[in-house]
Design an enzyme around this catalytic site. Sequence first.
Site, PDB file in Angstrom:
ATOM      1  N   ALA A 143      55.227  12.609  32.433  1.00  0.00           N
ATOM      2  CA  ALA A 143      54.036  12.268  31.435  1.00  0.00           C
ATOM      3  C   ALA A 143      52.773  11.662  32.197  1.00  0.00           C
ATOM      4  CB  ALA A 143      54.547  11.241  30.440  1.00  0.00           C
ATOM      5  N   ASP A 146      44.632   7.017  24.558  1.00  0.00           N
ATOM      6  CA  ASP A 146      45.681   6.994  25.280  1.00  0.00           C
ATOM      7  C   ASP A 146      46.099   5.516  25.906  1.00  0.00           C
ATOM      8  OD1 ASP A 146      46.090   9.558  25.130  1.00  0.00           O
ATOM      9  OD2 ASP A 146      45.488  10.382  27.164  1.00  0.00           O
ATOM     10  N   GLY A 147      44.838   4.664  26.060  1.00  0.00           N
ATOM     11  CA  GLY A 147      45.076   3.266  26.580  1.00  0.00           C
ATOM     12  C   GLY A 147      45.928   2.635  25.832  1.00  0.00           C
ATOM     13  N   ASP A 172      45.304   5.473  52.207  1.00  0.00           N
ATOM     14  CA  ASP A 172      44.811   4.747  51.138  1.00  0.00           C
ATOM     15  C   ASP A 172      45.951   4.018  50.222  1.00  0.00           C
ATOM     16  OD1 ASP A 172      42.307   4.716  51.786  1.00  0.00           O
ATOM     17  OD2 ASP A 172      41.480   6.036  50.409  1.00  0.00           O
ATOM     18  N   THR A 191      49.691  14.220  34.747  1.00  0.00           N
ATOM     19  CA  THR A 191      48.343  14.774  34.445  1.00  0.00           C
ATOM     20  C   THR A 191      47.139  13.602  34.701  1.00  0.00           C
ATOM     21  OG1 THR A 191      48.461  14.039  31.973  1.00  0.00           O
ATOM     22  CG2 THR A 191      49.009  16.296  32.834  1.00  0.00           C
ATOM     23  N   ALA A 192      47.633  12.268  35.080  1.00  0.00           N
ATOM     24  CA  ALA A 192      46.715  11.147  34.934  1.00  0.00           C
ATOM     25  C   ALA A 192      46.336  11.196  36.550  1.00  0.00           C
ATOM     26  CB  ALA A 192      47.315   9.760  34.385  1.00  0.00           C
ATOM     27  N   ASN A 210      47.900  10.643  39.346  1.00  0.00           N
ATOM     28  CA  ASN A 210      48.732  11.987  40.252  1.00  0.00           C
ATOM     29  C   ASN A 210      47.707  12.982  40.283  1.00  0.00           C
ATOM     30  OD1 ASN A 210      50.846  13.309  41.540  1.00  0.00           O
ATOM     31  ND2 ASN A 210      50.821  14.437  39.475  1.00  0.00           N
TER      32      ASN A 210
END
Lengths: 260, 260, 260, 260
Positions: free
Chosen positions: A157, A49-50, A149, A160-161, A163
Site C-alpha cells: 500500500a 489520503d492523509g 541519507d 506508491t508513496a 518508496n
Amino acid sequence: MAESARKFERIAFVASEVPEALAARDRLVARYGNVEPKEADAIVALGGDGLMLQTLHRFMGDRIPIYGMNRGSVGFLMNEFAEIDLIGRLQRAVITEIHPLAMKATDESGTCHKGLAINEVALFRQTYQAAKLALSVNGQVRLEELICDGVLVATPAGSTAYNLSANGPIVPINAQLLALTPISAFRPRRWRGALLANTARIGINVLEPAKRPVSAVADNLEFRSIVQVEISQASDIDLYMMFDPDHDLDERILSEQFRY
Amino acid sequence: MAESARKFERIAFVASEVPEALAARDRLVARYGNVEPKEADAIVALGGDGLMLQTLHRFMGDRIPIYGMNRGSVGFLMNEFAEIDLIGRLQRAVITEIHPLAMKATDESGTCHKGLAINEVALFRQTYQAAKLALSVNGQVRLEELICDGVLVATPAGSTAYNLSANGPIVPINAQLLALTPISAFRPRRWRGALLANTARIGINVLEPAKRPVSAVADNLEFRSIVQVEISQASDIDLYMMFDPDHDLDERILSEQFRY
Amino acid sequence: MAESARKFERIAFVASEVPEALAARDRLVARYGNVEPKEADAIVALGGDGLMLQTLHRFMGDRIPIYGMNRGSVGFLMNEFAEIDLIGRLQRAVITEIHPLAMKATDESGTCHKGLAINEVALFRQTYQAAKLALSVNGQVRLEELICDGVLVATPAGSTAYNLSANGPIVPINAQLLALTPISAFRPRRWRGALLANTARIGINVLEPAKRPVSAVADNLEFRSIVQVEISQASDIDLYMMFDPDHDLDERILSEQFRY
Amino acid sequence: MAESARKFERIAFVASEVPEALAARDRLVARYGNVEPKEADAIVALGGDGLMLQTLHRFMGDRIPIYGMNRGSVGFLMNEFAEIDLIGRLQRAVITEIHPLAMKATDESGTCHKGLAINEVALFRQTYQAAKLALSVNGQVRLEELICDGVLVATPAGSTAYNLSANGPIVPINAQLLALTPISAFRPRRWRGALLANTARIGINVLEPAKRPVSAVADNLEFRSIVQVEISQASDIDLYMMFDPDHDLDERILSEQFRY
C-alpha cells in the site's frame, strides 16, 4: 479481497479539518445519521489520503472497515465523492485487508519506542552527517555498512508513496512482499534495495550514532536519536479498506504502474 | 590546468588526526622542513578527502596550491603516498583550478548565513515532513513546487560525491556546469534534475517552513530552519589542487565514470 | 550563439510531405517568394523535428542557417508557426551553431562506411544475442567488455532524444560535452555511461561479431554487421539553427530538464 | 520448495561442449554410471547457466529434477562442483519448482509461433526504427502507445538477467509476480514498467510493423517480423531445479539483491 456480505446500518463519519470535508460530513450525517466509530458497521472518512491514514491508525485494533470519499488534495486511497446511494456503495464495495508494519526503535538512552506504519518505516539522518547503517534480514547481516541519507521499508500500500520517490518499485497489493529501499545510497553506490518476503524481520543498526544521529519514522510518528530498529509485518492486525468495484486498491496500484 | 612553472622551496605540512597521517607528517617535516602555511609555496595535506576539503576551506583565500597524499580511507582527491622525491613531484604536478559555490542562506529569524562549498550545497528536510521547495534559475521560477527530501547543487569536483548518491550525473572537471539534483523527488515524481551553466544563479525558497523545516549545508557547514537560499559559483575565489600527471583530477573523474 | 546581423532577402522553403506543411509552404512562397536552397540567405523548414534533421543533413556543408516552423507532431527544434512578419523574425532570431558527429563504421567485409549525426551515433544488437563491445576514449581502452543491447554517443542537441530514453543526462547546448550512454548494460551491471569532452575520440570494437552482429546508426543512416566504429565531433562542419529569442535551443534544453 | 524425499539411483549426466565440462562428465560417469535422461531420477548438468537453461528446455515436459554443477563462466543457477558425495548432495538438495512463460507470437504472414521461456520473453526492434507497441493486461489496454527499443516480461528466475539490465526489479523466487519492463522507453518517457500478478495475460500489439519491424524472443528462440504477442505463465508445466541447502534459488536471488 472479496465483496462484503456484511450489513451496513450504522455508519460513523469522520472528516478532515478543511471546509469542504466538514460541509460534506454535515450533509451526509443529516442524510444517513451518525454513530460512534467503535459501534459502526463502517467508518466513512471524508478528506484525502492523509485523513485515511489517520483514520486507519486511530481505529487500528477495531476491525471496522473504512470507506474513504475524496474531499482532499490527494485521493489515491479514496473513492469518488457522492452523497447519494451510500449504503448501496458500501454493500457493493470490495474490502481490501492490509497489515501494518510494526516498528520497535531503541534510542540512545535505551528507551524502546513502538509504532505502526501503514505505508512505511523510514530511517533518516538528522544532520548533514550521512547515516551509516548495518542491515540484517531474519537475523542475518546482509549489508555491513550502508552509507546513505536513510533507508525505508514499505508495504505494498505504501509502495506508491515515499518508496516511489526513493526509486523503489511499486508492489501489487496482494504480493506477499515488502520493499526495502535505500535513500541516496552513497556506498555501496547505486545499491537499489531489495524486495523481501513479507515474513521478513528487518533489523537496522545505526553505526556511529553520536556523530551520525538518525531518526526513525513509522508513517508520521517520529523518534529521534535512534540506535536500533526492528521492523516486521504485524500479521495479527487486520485493517479493512473499502473500495468501489473496478476501482479497488489492486486496480489503483496496477494503474499507478502505468502512469507516467 | 597546466604543468606548474613554479618553484617549491617552502612547504607546509598539515595532517589529519589519525596516527598514520601524523607519523607521515613527522617524517616528511624531518626530511623537507616545514613553514607556516601562509608563507608556503605549497601545502602538503596528509590524510583522506575529508582533510583535503578542510584544507581547501582553511586556506580558501590564500591562493596556495595544495598537494594531497593519501593517508586516509577515501583518497579520490589525494595522490599516492611516498616520502621520497617530493620536490620533484610537486614540480611535475598538474595544477587544477576550481571555484567554490557561494551560499547565502536566510533563516526564519531573517539572519543571513554565508558559506562556501567545494563539493555541494544541499538543502535537507529536518523532520519527517517532506520539504516543499520552489526553484528558480537566474531569477526565473523553474519549479513552483518540488516535494522532496531535499535538493543539492554540486560542482564538477563534487559531482562524484553526494550528487552521485542522489543519482546525479558525474560532470568532467572542465565542463562549465553545475549539477542541480533532487533528493527523493516525490512530486514531480521522477524529476531527475538539471545540468546548468556554471554562471547560473540558483534560488531556492522553502515553502511552509514552520511545518516543514529545512536545513542548508555548504559542504560540512550546516544552518538550520532556513527559508531562502541563493547559490552561485564564486568565480573570484581560485583554489588550486595539485595532482601527479596521468592521475590528474580530469582523469580521475573520467575514470570514475567507467567504474562500476 | 548571437543575434544575427545578417540580411534575409532570399528565402528557400522546404516542407515535409504532410498536407498541413505543404499548404503552409504554398502560402509562404506566395507571400515571400522562393529561391533555390543553395542560394538562400535562410532556409525555412516547415514540418516537425524529423524534417529539421533531414534539412540539416541535406544542406550539411552549405553553412546556410535553417529556421524551422512547426507543422509537425514533434517540434522541439521548431519555432511557432505564423505567416506574418517572417523577415522580422529571421532578423531577430538567435543563431545556434552546432557540429555533427562523424562516424566511421567498418563492416565485417572490411568496407568503411561514413555518416554524420546531429543527434547521436548508436550501436545496436541485430539479433537476440547481446552485444559485446570494447570501448576506448582517445585511444585508451576504458571498458574492455560491455555486454549490452548497445551504446550511443549523443550531442547536446541529441541529448533530449534517444539518449534520454536510455537514461542518459540532458546536456546544455553550450556545454562542450558528449554523452556516452549504454543501452541496457548487462555487465558491468548498472554502468550508467559517461560525459566526455567534445574533443574526445570514441572507439568501439564489436567483440564476437559473427555470433553477436551489431548495427551502427548515424541519426537515421544504418549500417549492418559492423565490427569497428570511430566517433568524433566534426568541428569543421558548422550547422546553424535559428530560434526566436526567448525560445532558443539553450532555453528549450534547459526547460526540457524541468519537464516531468 | 521442500527437501526431496525422492531416491536418486539412476543419474543422467549432460555437459556443455567445453573441455572442463566434458572431462568432469567422464569422471562422474565412471564413478556413478549414466542412464538415459528420460529414465533418470535426476539429471546432472555440467556447465554454466546457459547449459542449465538448455537442459531445462530440452526436458521441459519430463518432470525430472535437474541439478547443475558449475563448470562454466556464469553459475547463478549452478551448485558448486565436486566429484564426491553426489548421491548425498542430491538427497539433501532443495527442489525449486518453477513455471515457464508461454509465448504465442504471430508474424506478418499470419503464422503463429510458440515458445517457452524460463527467463523472459522480450520484444525488440529489428532496425534503427524505434518500436511502437500497445500493451494490454488481461485484455485491457494499459498503454496505447509505447515508443521504445522493446519490452520484456520476466519470471522471478529471470528477473536477475536481462530484466535487471533494463532496470527492472529483482523479484523473489516465490513472489507470485512477473516483471513487465520497458527497454529504453522514449515515450511515455521514463516509464519504468510494472510488477504484475503471475496470473496476468499480457498482450502486445506491434504498431506500424512494416515501418518498424520487431522480433520476439523466448529465452533464445527468436522470431522476426512479429505483429502480435500473447504471454502468460504456463502453470501446467513444472520444472524442478535442485540446489544445495543454504544456497537455494531463493537465497541466491535474495543475496543478488544485496550485491553491488
